[in-house]
Design a protein around this motif. Structure first.
Motif, mmCIF file in Angstrom:
data_model
loop_
_atom_site.group_PDB
_atom_site.id
_atom_site.type_symbol
_atom_site.label_atom_id
_atom_site.label_comp_id
_atom_site.label_asym_id
_atom_site.label_seq_id
_atom_site.Cartn_x
_atom_site.Cartn_y
_atom_site.Cartn_z
ATOM 1 N N ALA A 1 -1.916 18.242 6.383
ATOM 2 C CA ALA A 1 -2.057 18.046 4.724
ATOM 3 C C ALA A 1 -1.992 16.506 4.752
ATOM 4 C CB ALA A 1 -1.043 18.527 3.896
ATOM 5 N N VAL A 2 -1.100 15.788 5.556
ATOM 6 C CA VAL A 2 -1.023 14.316 5.589
ATOM 7 C C VAL A 2 -2.497 13.405 5.598
ATOM 8 C CG1 VAL A 2 0.057 12.195 6.782
ATOM 9 C CG2 VAL A 2 1.444 14.392 6.303
ATOM 10 N N ASP A 3 -3.045 14.092 6.774
ATOM 11 C CA ASP A 3 -4.429 13.181 7.254
ATOM 12 C C ASP A 3 -5.492 13.722 6.225
ATOM 13 O OD1 ASP A 3 -3.322 11.826 8.905
ATOM 14 O OD2 ASP A 3 -3.577 13.226 10.385
ATOM 15 N N ALA A 4 -5.189 14.706 5.281
ATOM 16 C CA ALA A 4 -6.636 15.328 4.481
ATOM 17 C C ALA A 4 -7.170 14.459 3.309
ATOM 18 C CB ALA A 4 -5.995 16.800 4.022
ATOM 19 N N PRO A 5 -8.189 14.182 3.261
ATOM 20 C CA PRO A 5 -8.670 13.587 2.371
ATOM 21 C C PRO A 5 -8.393 14.007 1.117
ATOM 22 C CG PRO A 5 -10.431 13.790 3.880
ATOM 23 C CD PRO A 5 -9.340 14.514 4.314
ATOM 24 N N GLY A 6 -8.004 13.099 -0.030
ATOM 25 C CA GLY A 6 -7.418 14.175 -1.354
ATOM 26 C C GLY A 6 -5.963 14.598 -1.243
ATOM 27 N N ARG A 7 -5.317 14.704 -0.096
ATOM 28 C CA ARG A 7 -3.909 15.206 -0.383
ATOM 29 C C ARG A 7 -2.963 13.977 -0.379
ATOM 30 N NH1 ARG A 7 -3.141 20.706 0.650
ATOM 31 N NH2 ARG A 7 -1.257 19.988 -0.344
ATOM 32 N N VAL A 8 -3.371 13.142 0.015
ATOM 33 C CA VAL A 8 -2.497 11.836 -0.180
ATOM 34 C C VAL A 8 -3.485 10.580 -0.739
ATOM 35 C CG1 VAL A 8 -1.132 10.007 1.259
ATOM 36 C CG2 VAL A 8 -1.152 12.218 1.971
ATOM 37 N N ARG A 9 -2.977 10.111 -1.624
ATOM 38 C CA ARG A 9 -3.540 8.850 -2.208
ATOM 39 C C ARG A 9 -2.781 7.508 -1.900
ATOM 40 N NH1 ARG A 9 -1.241 7.681 -7.495
ATOM 41 N NH2 ARG A 9 0.168 9.321 -8.202
ATOM 42 N N ALA A 10 -3.795 6.751 -1.928
ATOM 43 C CA ALA A 10 -3.144 5.198 -1.652
ATOM 44 C C ALA A 10 -3.187 4.275 -2.963
ATOM 45 C CB ALA A 10 -3.869 4.620 -0.519
ATOM 46 N N GLU A 11 -2.258 3.590 -3.121
ATOM 47 C CA GLU A 11 -2.001 2.801 -4.201
ATOM 48 C C GLU A 11 -1.851 1.302 -3.985
ATOM 49 O OE1 GLU A 11 0.847 3.849 -7.098
ATOM 50 O OE2 GLU A 11 0.320 5.922 -7.392
ATOM 51 N N TRP A 12 -2.621 0.437 -4.381
ATOM 52 C CA TRP A 12 -2.630 -0.958 -4.055
ATOM 53 C C TRP A 12 -1.618 -1.654 -5.049
ATOM 54 C CZ3 TRP A 12 -4.370 -4.131 0.003
ATOM 55 C CH2 TRP A 12 -5.124 -3.390 1.096
ATOM 56 N N TYR A 13 -0.711 -2.344 -4.858
ATOM 57 C CA TYR A 13 0.279 -2.688 -5.731
ATOM 58 C C TYR A 13 0.725 -4.074 -5.212
ATOM 59 C CZ TYR A 13 4.678 -1.588 -8.188
ATOM 60 O OH TYR A 13 5.801 -1.447 -9.147
ATOM 61 N N ILE A 14 0.885 -5.055 -6.194
ATOM 62 C CA ILE A 14 1.398 -6.289 -5.965
ATOM 63 C C ILE A 14 2.798 -6.579 -6.608
ATOM 64 C CG2 ILE A 14 1.040 -8.733 -6.430
ATOM 65 C CD1 ILE A 14 -1.931 -8.291 -6.655
ATOM 66 N N VAL B 1 0.780 -1.041 -0.148
ATOM 67 C CA VAL B 1 -0.140 -0.035 0.179
ATOM 68 C C VAL B 1 1.044 1.146 -0.175
ATOM 69 C CG1 VAL B 1 -1.817 1.401 0.925
ATOM 70 C CG2 VAL B 1 -1.873 -1.437 1.247
ATOM 71 N N LEU B 2 1.004 2.029 -1.204
ATOM 72 C CA LEU B 2 1.886 2.950 -1.316
ATOM 73 C C LEU B 2 1.304 4.195 -1.047
ATOM 74 C CD1 LEU B 2 3.328 1.696 -4.587
ATOM 75 C CD2 LEU B 2 5.040 2.470 -2.652
ATOM 76 N N LEU B 3 1.722 5.184 -0.300
ATOM 77 C CA LEU B 3 1.121 6.524 0.175
ATOM 78 C C LEU B 3 1.939 7.649 -0.683
ATOM 79 C CD1 LEU B 3 -1.423 6.844 1.929
ATOM 80 C CD2 LEU B 3 -0.141 4.678 2.138
ATOM 81 N N LYS B 4 1.090 8.418 -1.500
ATOM 82 C CA LYS B 4 1.812 9.369 -2.304
ATOM 83 C C LYS B 4 1.226 10.747 -2.108
ATOM 84 C CE LYS B 4 3.662 6.047 -5.677
ATOM 85 N NZ LYS B 4 3.725 5.464 -6.980
ATOM 86 N N ASP B 5 1.801 11.901 -2.528
ATOM 87 C CA ASP B 5 1.194 13.018 -2.503
ATOM 88 C C ASP B 5 0.182 12.986 -3.615
ATOM 89 O OD1 ASP B 5 2.095 14.301 -0.362
ATOM 90 O OD2 ASP B 5 4.202 14.717 -1.405
ATOM 91 N N ASP B 6 -1.125 13.678 -3.487
ATOM 92 C CA ASP B 6 -1.982 13.859 -4.552
ATOM 93 C C ASP B 6 -1.912 15.206 -5.061
ATOM 94 O OD1 ASP B 6 -4.074 13.785 -6.226
ATOM 95 O OD2 ASP B 6 -5.768 13.087 -4.664
ATOM 96 N N GLU B 7 -1.118 15.133 -6.471
ATOM 97 C CA GLU B 7 -0.879 16.559 -7.088
ATOM 98 C C GLU B 7 -2.417 17.172 -7.487
ATOM 99 O OE1 GLU B 7 2.118 15.674 -9.797
ATOM 100 O OE2 GLU B 7 3.452 15.184 -8.354
ATOM 101 N N ALA B 8 -3.310 16.305 -7.637
ATOM 102 C CA ALA B 8 -4.501 16.868 -8.178
ATOM 103 C C ALA B 8 -5.394 17.632 -7.166
ATOM 104 C CB ALA B 8 -5.299 15.598 -8.939
#
Length: 307
Positions: free
Chosen positions: A145-158, A127-134
């Motif tokens: 900003a870390v806990d804000a909805p939309g500021r950090v997006r999660a990517e599921w990755y195998i 589960v990768l956490l990245k800044d959501d540039e959008a």
């Protein structure tokens, strides 16, 4: 067919499998170590210190915070270039002609990654956490900003990789090049009725997997086996529900909002059934379209036929 390793890697004596006691303690730091199939030639390996969130019979859960110093590898003659950006023909040479690799200092980019490792299988779930540039600049909650909805997006990755071996303070595996992502918000891994849906899966780095065989870095059979592992895994997602539990995203978001090294036993504990009971409360991620990221995946990705 069952999931299989195409090759073995050297590991320390008296190692043991994930899922076997003695287990690591929550809060302990262990080193996630990537070794190539030809590790004995150059002794170059990626080594990343990770915090144990949970460990038990179901598997291990490890956290790597953004900004953590790591050891990475580079190719001699391309020391300033990430290996993924080196031309395929230069990277994937036959062993007698293969470029020399060296260890270099690195830093983990992004907000962090939670890695879930089921026992005795050739993959792990990230589960990768990245800044959501959008996200909008003022899209914040409680000024954080870390806990804000939309500021950090999660990517599921195998990440397809060698079946993991562990010692008292390290985990050893080998990257199998091929990855599986779920980039489209319209086709998420987790459905509203709690199913795991593989329809949105995209195979990533297929060009590199093919190059390893086509340019003679390893036998073509290895690439075919790795590809078959990925296909079978998508057919069997339900066998690994623990690793794909959506609760892991909540855990990852919480950890991303804390300073590195601040996670303690109160944040996650292993119950008798090996599952993690984590405190909830992190904000849910705002849904975001990943169409642009989807288009950036290299052409030629393996198109799997879903039944």
């Amino acid at each position: 067919m069952s999931l299989r390793d195409p090759f073995t890697i050297p590991t320390p004596p008296q190692d043991r499998a994930v899922g076997q006691a003695p287990f690591w303690d929550p809060g302990q730091t262990v080193t996630w170590t990537f070794r190539r199939f030809d590790f004995d030639r150059d002794l170059a390996e990626a080594a990343r210190p990770m915090r144990v969130i949970a460990d038990g019979p179901d598997g291990a859960v490890l956290w790597l915070a953004g900004g953590t110093p790591t050891q990475e590898t580079r190719i001699v003659g391309w020391e300033e270039t990430n290996a993924h950006d080196v031309p395929l023909k230069a990277r994937f040479r036959p062993l007698a002609e293969a470029p020399t690799r060296i260890n270099v200092d690195g830093t983990w980019r992004g907000r962090g990654v939670l890695k879930i490792v089921p026992p005795e299988v050739p993959f792990s779930v990230w589960v990768l956490l990245k800044d959501d540039e959008a996200a909008a600049p003022d899209d914040t909650v409680s000024g954080d900003a870390v806990d804000a909805p939309g500021r950090v997006r999660a990517e599921w990755y195998i990440n397809l990789e060698a079946t993991h071996a562990r010692t008292d303070d390290a985990l050893f595996t080998s990257d199998h090049i091929l990855d599986i992502t779920f980039p489209l918000a319209s086709l998420p891994l987790h459905t509203g009725d709690s199913r795991l849906d593989p329809a949105g899966a995209v195979f990533k780095d297929v060009d590199e997997l093919a190059a390893a065989a086509n340019f003679g870095a390893w036998p073509a059979e290895w690439s075919e086996l790795i590809r078959a592992n990925g296909t079978e895994l998508l057919d069997r997602l339900g066998d690994f529900r623990w690793a794909f539990d959506p609760e892991w995203e909540t855990v990852a978001r919480r950890l991303a909002g804390e300073s590195a090294g601040s996670v303690g036993d109160d944040d996650a504990t292993v119950g008798a059934d090996g599952r993690v009971r984590a405190e909830l409360g992190a904000a849910s991620a705002r849904e975001k379209s990943f169409d642009q990221e989807h288009r950036s995946i290299p052409n030629g990705c393996y198109d799997r036929q879903f039944r």
